[in-house]
Design a protein around this motif. Structure first.
Motif, PDB file in Angstrom:
ATOM      1  N   LYS A  54       0.834  -1.194   0.000  1.00 41.58           N
ATOM      2  CA  LYS A  54       0.000   0.000   0.000  1.00 41.58           C
ATOM      3  C   LYS A  54       0.873   1.250   0.000  1.00 41.58           C
ATOM      4  N   ILE A  75      -0.084   5.238   0.541  1.00 42.27           N
ATOM      5  CA  ILE A  75      -1.113   6.255   0.763  1.00 42.27           C
ATOM      6  C   ILE A  75      -0.458   7.631   0.614  1.00 42.27           C
ATOM      7  N   GLY A 115      -4.419   5.210  -2.262  1.00 41.89           N
ATOM      8  CA  GLY A 115      -5.431   6.156  -1.827  1.00 41.89           C
ATOM      9  C   GLY A 115      -4.792   7.487  -1.516  1.00 41.89           C
ATOM     10  N   LEU A 162      -5.101   9.206   9.700  1.00 45.79           N
ATOM     11  CA  LEU A 162      -6.123   8.495   8.917  1.00 45.79           C
ATOM     12  C   LEU A 162      -5.462   7.498   7.970  1.00 45.79           C
ATOM     13  N   ALA A 163      -4.341   7.897   7.381  1.00 45.09           N
ATOM     14  CA  ALA A 163      -3.624   6.987   6.471  1.00 45.09           C
ATOM     15  C   ALA A 163      -3.167   5.741   7.225  1.00 45.09           C
ATOM     16  N   LYS A 195      -4.513   4.507   9.915  1.00 45.84           N
ATOM     17  CA  LYS A 195      -5.709   3.716  10.254  1.00 45.84           C
ATOM     18  C   LYS A 195      -6.141   2.881   9.054  1.00 45.84           C
ATOM     19  N   SER A 196      -5.974   3.410   7.853  1.00 47.09           N
ATOM     20  CA  SER A 196      -6.392   2.670   6.656  1.00 47.09           C
ATOM     21  C   SER A 196      -5.530   1.429   6.445  1.00 47.09           C
TER      22      SER A 196
END
Ligand code: DQA
Length: 143
Positions: free
Chosen positions: A98, A100, A125, A137-138, A140-141
């Motif tokens: 991932k 982000i 994202g 927030l990143a 948490k994703s």
């Protein structure tokens, strides 16, 4: 333990004193602390780094691929024009990791040259406009 590299591009070491009306008053050390606490809460091993060098940032993305680390990336001004950084970011997501893209401010509410990101199309994202909260927030994703 899951690993994440939290990578920051040029001028982000100046947080706190750099245009506080846009980026807030939290300094870079405060950002590192907030990110480290959040990562520990989630049981993620996070390394937070900042560089003004495009070459160093690209090397860190290569390292993410080689060490199987997810990435939270604030490319700063490189966002808007660095095809070399985009190609390195694509290596991360093509490896199944991932990546982000985060921004402290909301670039879409600012000057026109900031409306274009050459990174977003290869990111997993994008989170922008929540101050240091964008990083949290990143993270948490990723859980
Ligand atoms: C930034 C937005 C970019 O346009 C700018 O060049 C930065 C910081 C942000 O976090 O809001 O340096 O990425």
């Amino acid at each position: 333990m899951a690993k994440v590299l939290v990578l920051n591009g040029p001028n982000l070491g100046r947080l706190g004193s750099r245009e506080p009306e846009i980026y807030g008053t939290l300094d870079y050390e405060g950002l590192v602390a907030a990110v480290s606490v959040q990562a520990a809460t989630q049981g993620i091993e996070a390394q937070v780094r900042q560089t003004d060098s495009e070459s160093e940032l690209i090397g860190w993305l290569h390292e993410a691929v080689d060490s199987n680390s997810n990435v939270v990336l604030n490319p700063a001004a490189f966002t808007h024009y660095s095809y070399a950084l985009r190609d390195a970011a694509a290596l991360v997501t093509k490896a199944g990791l991932k990546l982000i893209e985060v921004h402290i401010s909301n670039p879409h509410a600012r000057e026109e040259f900031r409306h274009k990101s050459v990174i977003s199309a290869v990111a997993s994202g994008v989170i922008a406009g929540f101050g240091v909260g964008s990083y949290l927030l990143a993270l948490k994703s990723l859980s």
